[in-house]
Design an enzyme around this catalytic site. Structure first.
Site, mmCIF file in Angstrom:
data_model
loop_
_atom_site.group_PDB
_atom_site.id
_atom_site.type_symbol
_atom_site.label_atom_id
_atom_site.label_comp_id
_atom_site.label_asym_id
_atom_site.label_seq_id
_atom_site.Cartn_x
_atom_site.Cartn_y
_atom_site.Cartn_z
ATOM 1 N N ASP A 64 0.846 -1.203 0.000
ATOM 2 C CA ASP A 64 0.000 0.000 0.000
ATOM 3 C C ASP A 64 0.880 1.251 0.000
ATOM 4 O OD1 ASP A 64 -2.549 1.432 0.435
ATOM 5 O OD2 ASP A 64 -1.801 1.788 2.451
HETATM 6 C C1 LIG Z 1 -8.713 12.372 1.593
HETATM 7 C C2 LIG Z 1 -7.345 12.187 2.284
HETATM 8 C C3 LIG Z 1 -6.303 12.863 1.507
HETATM 9 C C4 LIG Z 1 -4.997 12.436 2.023
HETATM 10 C C5 LIG Z 1 -3.944 12.816 1.046
HETATM 11 C C6 LIG Z 1 -3.626 14.223 1.222
HETATM 12 C C7 LIG Z 1 -2.414 14.591 1.100
HETATM 13 C C8 LIG Z 1 -1.497 13.510 0.885
HETATM 14 C C9 LIG Z 1 -0.166 13.950 1.156
HETATM 15 C C10 LIG Z 1 0.704 13.038 1.119
HETATM 16 C C11 LIG Z 1 0.301 11.652 0.749
HETATM 17 C C12 LIG Z 1 1.095 10.742 1.527
HETATM 18 C C13 LIG Z 1 1.326 9.541 1.129
HETATM 19 C C14 LIG Z 1 0.833 8.948 -0.126
HETATM 20 C C15 LIG Z 1 1.513 7.681 -0.366
HETATM 21 C C16 LIG Z 1 1.049 6.576 0.059
HETATM 22 C C17 LIG Z 1 -0.171 6.552 0.852
HETATM 23 C C18 LIG Z 1 -0.418 5.159 1.192
HETATM 24 C C19 LIG Z 1 -1.638 4.768 0.483
HETATM 25 C C20 LIG Z 1 -2.777 4.846 1.412
HETATM 26 O O1 LIG Z 1 -2.792 4.198 2.423
HETATM 27 S S1 LIG Z 1 -4.039 5.866 1.016
HETATM 28 C C21 LIG Z 1 -5.172 5.480 2.341
HETATM 29 C C22 LIG Z 1 -6.080 4.339 1.969
HETATM 30 N N1 LIG Z 1 -7.042 4.782 1.036
HETATM 31 C C23 LIG Z 1 -8.152 5.389 1.405
HETATM 32 O O2 LIG Z 1 -8.417 5.551 2.570
HETATM 33 C C24 LIG Z 1 -9.059 5.818 0.278
HETATM 34 C C25 LIG Z 1 -10.475 6.022 0.780
HETATM 35 N N2 LIG Z 1 -11.326 6.221 -0.381
HETATM 36 C C26 LIG Z 1 -11.538 7.458 -0.906
HETATM 37 O O3 LIG Z 1 -11.043 8.470 -0.399
HETATM 38 C C27 LIG Z 1 -12.419 7.524 -2.109
HETATM 39 O O4 LIG Z 1 -13.210 6.393 -2.214
HETATM 40 C C28 LIG Z 1 -11.611 7.727 -3.436
HETATM 41 C C29 LIG Z 1 -10.824 9.051 -3.373
HETATM 42 C C30 LIG Z 1 -10.662 6.545 -3.673
HETATM 43 C C31 LIG Z 1 -12.604 7.809 -4.606
HETATM 44 O O5 LIG Z 1 -13.684 8.645 -4.230
HETATM 45 P P1 LIG Z 1 -14.179 9.882 -5.127
HETATM 46 O O6 LIG Z 1 -15.545 10.238 -4.641
HETATM 47 O O7 LIG Z 1 -13.143 10.937 -5.154
HETATM 48 O O8 LIG Z 1 -14.234 9.317 -6.590
HETATM 49 P P2 LIG Z 1 -15.215 8.225 -7.244
HETATM 50 O O9 LIG Z 1 -15.824 7.340 -6.217
HETATM 51 O O10 LIG Z 1 -16.149 8.965 -8.165
HETATM 52 O O11 LIG Z 1 -14.188 7.341 -8.095
HETATM 53 C C32 LIG Z 1 -13.501 7.896 -9.216
HETATM 54 C C33 LIG Z 1 -13.305 6.764 -10.214
HETATM 55 O O12 LIG Z 1 -12.487 5.752 -9.571
HETATM 56 C C34 LIG Z 1 -13.223 4.504 -9.496
HETATM 57 N N3 LIG Z 1 -12.964 3.868 -8.210
HETATM 58 C C35 LIG Z 1 -12.908 4.479 -7.016
HETATM 59 N N4 LIG Z 1 -12.644 3.604 -6.054
HETATM 60 C C36 LIG Z 1 -12.523 2.418 -6.669
HETATM 61 C C37 LIG Z 1 -12.255 1.120 -6.201
HETATM 62 N N5 LIG Z 1 -12.040 0.894 -4.896
HETATM 63 N N6 LIG Z 1 -12.181 0.127 -7.085
HETATM 64 C C38 LIG Z 1 -12.377 0.344 -8.405
HETATM 65 N N7 LIG Z 1 -12.621 1.579 -8.906
HETATM 66 C C39 LIG Z 1 -12.717 2.580 -8.044
HETATM 67 C C40 LIG Z 1 -14.673 4.900 -9.649
HETATM 68 O O13 LIG Z 1 -15.426 3.827 -10.147
HETATM 69 C C41 LIG Z 1 -14.610 6.069 -10.590
HETATM 70 O O14 LIG Z 1 -14.431 5.569 -11.900
HETATM 71 P P3 LIG Z 1 -15.275 6.163 -13.158
HETATM 72 O O15 LIG Z 1 -14.891 7.635 -13.219
HETATM 73 O O16 LIG Z 1 -14.782 5.388 -14.341
HETATM 74 O O17 LIG Z 1 -16.689 5.948 -12.828
#
Ligand SMILES: CCCCC/C=C\C/C=C\C/C=C\C/C=C\CCCC(=O)SCCNC(=O)CCNC(=O)[C@H](O)C(C)(C)COP(=O)(O)OP(=O)(O)OC[C@H]1O[C@@H](n2cnc3c(N)ncnc32)[C@H](O)[C@@H]1OP(=O)(O)O
Length: 159
Positions: free
Chosen positions: A86
């Site tokens: 991840d």
């Molecule tokens: C919000 C917190 C922000 C934090 C970041 C801010 C600053 C970051 C700074 C530094 C970053 C630091 C480190 C980064 C490096 C590594 C991090 C480690 C990785 C992680 O540890 S990170 C935590 C775990 N992570 C989450 O905690 C995510 C929780 N979740 C969400 O925040 C929403 O769920 C989101 C944003 C994912 C989508 O939400 P949304 O409303 O913006 O967009 P939407 O749902 O419309 O999806 C748009 C298109 O993606 C497709 N799609 C979406 N999800 C899918 C899935 N699961 N499977 C298949 N397709 C999917 C849809 O089907 C659509 O596709 P289409 O356009 O074709 O219809």
């Protein structure tokens, strides 16, 4: 029931150096200091990790799974491997210029990973279309693959 003693001894230093052609990569300067779950205790008994970019600009990590990542006796917990994938695959997308969170992480565990062994995480950003960035990766040592993953990253919307 016999009370289990917790071993608090800190393990000796490990060699996390990279391969020829790899350059050190400063993850905190890119994404801040929030990546503490995997990277936060570089001298501790959980994970020890160092990031690099290879000569094709792909993110690599050298990582040691310490005794605190144990799952099956003597081997890494599957969730510990998933956490590493991840972080590294998400970071690979950030390093390629995409501001993302991980939306879906699909992990296959292929071989038990012995504790206290330095292994490599390879990553490759395979596509970026609209808000979807696909990153593939694996935890391996030589020809042995311990886990491989497909990571769908979604760019975060401007607030
Ligand atoms: C919000 C917190 C922000 C934090 C970041 C801010 C600053 C970051 C700074 C530094 C970053 C630091 C480190 C980064 C490096 C590594 C991090 C480690 C990785 C992680 O540890 S990170 C935590 C775990 N992570 C989450 O905690 C995510 C929780 N979740 C969400 O925040 C929403 O769920 C989101 C944003 C994912 C989508 O939400 P949304 O409303 O913006 O967009 P939407 O749902 O419309 O999806 C748009 C298109 O993606 C497709 N799609 C979406 N999800 C899918 C899935 N699961 N499977 C298949 N397709 C999917 C849809 O089907 C659509 O596709 P289409 O356009 O074709 O219809």
């Amino acid at each position: 029931m016999e009370k289990q003693e917790k071993n608090t001894e800190v393990c000796p230093p490990v060699d996390l150096s990279g391969e020829a052609g790899w350059t050190p990569f400063d993850a905190p300067s890119l994404v801040g200091a929030s990546l503490r779950f995997v990277s936060g205790e570089p001298d501790g008994n959980r994970y020890r990790v160092r990031y690099y970019k290879d000569d094709a600009e792909q993110l690599r990590a050298r990582i040691w799974f310490g005794p605190e990542t144990e799952g099956p006796p003597g081997h890494a917990h599957g969730g510990a491997m998933a956490a590493v994938l991840d972080e590294v695959l998400g970071l690979a997308a950030w390093a390629a210029g995409h501001s993302i969170v991980v939306g879906n992480l699909n992990v296959s565990f292929r071989n038990l990973l012995p504790l206290e062994q330095v292994v490599t995480v390879e990553s490759e950003v395979v596509s970026a279309q609209g808000r979807k960035v696909m990153v593939h990766g694996r935890i391996c040592l030589g020809e042995t693959v311990f886990a491989e993953a497909e990571c769908l990253c979604i760019t975060i919307r401007d607030k």
